[in-house]
Design an enzyme around this catalytic site. Sequence first.
Site, short mmCIF file in Angstrom:
data_model
loop_
_atom_site.label_atom_id
_atom_site.label_comp_id
_atom_site.label_asym_id
_atom_site.label_seq_id
_atom_site.Cartn_x
_atom_site.Cartn_y
_atom_site.Cartn_z
N LYS A 184 23.53 72.44 19.04
CA LYS A 184 23.53 71.24 18.22
C LYS A 184 24.18 71.56 16.89
CE LYS A 184 21.02 70.08 15.31
NZ LYS A 184 21.17 70.01 13.83
N THR A 195 27.37 77.90 14.14
CA THR A 195 26.99 76.51 14.04
C THR A 195 25.52 76.49 13.65
OG1 THR A 195 26.61 74.53 15.29
CG2 THR A 195 26.37 76.58 16.47
N ASN A 405 27.32 61.23 4.83
CA ASN A 405 26.67 62.15 3.89
C ASN A 405 26.33 61.57 2.53
OD1 ASN A 405 26.45 64.68 5.40
ND2 ASN A 405 28.66 64.39 5.63
#
Lengths: 410, 410
Positions: A184, A195, A405
């Site tokens: 993920k 990641t 964001n």
Amino acid sequence: MTQPARSPLAPEGFPDLPAIAGVTLRVARARYKAWDRCDLTFVTLDPGTTAAGVLTRSKCPSPEVEWCRAALPLGIARALVVNAGNSNAFTGNRGRAAVEAIAARAAAHLGCQPSDVFVASTGVIGVPLPIDKAEAGLDAAFTAQACGWKDAAATIMTTDTFEKAAVTRAVIGDRTVSFVGIVKGSGMIAPDMATMLGFIFTDAAIEPGLLQAMLSAANRATFSAITVDSDTSTSDTVLAFATGKAGNAPIASFDDAGADAVQAALTDMCRQLAHLVVRDGEGASKFIEITVTGAESDDSAHRIALSIANSPLVKTAIAGEDANWGRVVMAVGKAGEPAERDKLSIRFGATQVATGGLAVEGYDEAPVAAHLKGKEIEIGVDLGLGDGRATVWTCDLTHGYISINADYRS
Amino acid sequence: MTQPARSPLAPEGFPDLPAIAGVTLRVARARYKAWDRCDLTFVTLDPGTTAAGVLTRSKCPSPEVEWCRAALPLGIARALVVNAGNSNAFTGNRGRAAVEAIAARAAAHLGCQPSDVFVASTGVIGVPLPIDKAEAGLDAAFTAQACGWKDAAATIMTTDTFEKAAVTRAVIGDRTVSFVGIVKGSGMIAPDMATMLGFIFTDAAIEPGLLQAMLSAANRATFSAITVDSDTSTSDTVLAFATGKAGNAPIASFDDAGADAVQAALTDMCRQLAHLVVRDGEGASKFIEITVTGAESDDSAHRIALSIANSPLVKTAIAGEDANWGRVVMAVGKAGEPAERDKLSIRFGATQVATGGLAVEGYDEAPVAAHLKGKEIEIGVDLGLGDGRATVWTCDLTHGYISINADYRS
């Protein structure tokens, strides 16, 4: 925030994945956030499972990362607990207590040591993981029906827009072993190892020291070669578990029969998972492969490639389908690595647009424009200095990234 | 692209600026782009003018930067030519020939050496500056009426949304000397010395070696402490010229009377100009000051402050008026500098939101929210390790930045 639509770079569907003997998946609702979805993943691993991992180099890691770092030297694992929606990072003693409570409860359930239990969490930073919700979620998971890979891949997601998994295989002697990985990650992705969360499971029998060496080797050219936004997470974790159920003669060194095949399968797995993260990059509309050749060293090539991949001006130009190679020159120039302007060549797709320090006279812009209209972009830079080379992968920078964001926590 | 509206962070108006004896400004239309505006600035400097400069560290600098680098050791100047709309960077021999032609033509007009002529250009990369347009523009400027500071400040602009200038003064013995500076820059701004182009003029008499030392000292805490998008230009240039017309006893060392006052005035000038660039940052809606204290060294504090200032996640959070201090923790953690999570404290405006490695229990969010709604944002980070400190300035990352840069060249 409203969950953004499935990434336009997502693969068609979810892959066909085999079960891995010795691995049992369960999911439950801990409700770490005000949502009605499974957000706790509980993976049980049969006795004899070996473990390896690579963790964020952040100086402000989450207590989960510190827990895994302490447990990895033992090289064995009986369980993995993954929480979604709360990273538990920067929460002081309360955060550490939450991780210890989770490991203790899982260990009591399985009759193993707490250090056999690996824990990972992602989500908002600075909010202590609520111990009561974690324990209730675990208790629910202990008694839940076993589930499949897709349920587990969905349960570890946060801002991800699709479930990410891959499968690879290798032959060791007369046995074929399988690797299945889930991952993920979508934002706060930068190459200081990884990641956000990746988990790889195999039925191969691999000694933990070798498994660690193989995972570290695989990491450098895969997870460490991707970036979405240059921001390195406090929770980055990639763990590999080998149950040994395939019945192959255990491999303990790179010289053992089958070791090369296993390394190749593991590296291929890491690359597939890393690419899936970039394909789910926040706001991404283009998948960008950047290859730098002719550098003084591979490390130098890697740093220059990342300077290009992290340049907001390069990323916005690609988003605008603009072959603005001048911004690539800028990014090479700012990298601080050996480079000589007048030896520099740049390629978009298969078309050389600049060479010897200036634009190629009247190069055909049509194939370049066509290439940039696609979803898979290739940028090639040759420095003309040496044999160093590296390839990294990133995505473009779009309005979608800002929208996601600028109101994430709200 | 359509020129964006005047930055919401722009000052009320253009400052009142004195003439600097020995400096004559002229502008003309070279028409480097398909626009009907002045885009060539020709500044003549009386004999006896000393010069100093700081230039980009890019490994792919423009020929203008290379020309200035070669001329600076002589320490004297008779003219400055600034072209807007074409950076002439990455254009090989044709670009170098254009700079030589400009210097030769200006030198012939003034009866000086070509090395007395400084040249700077900004705009698109990779298109050779057309020599015929440059020479025609110069010829027009030679015979044009002298103009004022605002015309010169406007003529050097590219994607800037307002003219940028400042004035400072210093007393040397019985003379008051003046500094006037103009600057341009809005995108491709990152601290590898400077903004894109800045020019400072003073009537003080300062020996070139000292002027260079003072400019380099001023640069570190000013131009080298700003970032808009982490992208370092190939053309960054800041030049200072001292005509000596004020009639002060020439100062040649930091020990001379008035040297401290001159350094203070020059540093103040550089800080004002640097802040103006950030206030015109592409798409900027907030001016952000980041101060890091308690680091192991000032350099370490500087690198950590820039890691925060360059973080897309921090910049988008500020754009969203979200006190997402977890992203500040992330940016500290990824900086690679000494930091201990459990000694870290973070402040927004005057409000401590995190200390000792965790959130301040029930801190009052109201003043934080009010602070973030303003246009002037302060972030304070204390590492609790030593006495190292640094302050840097940046702006937020908004949809405006994407809009401007996804279709700049088109």
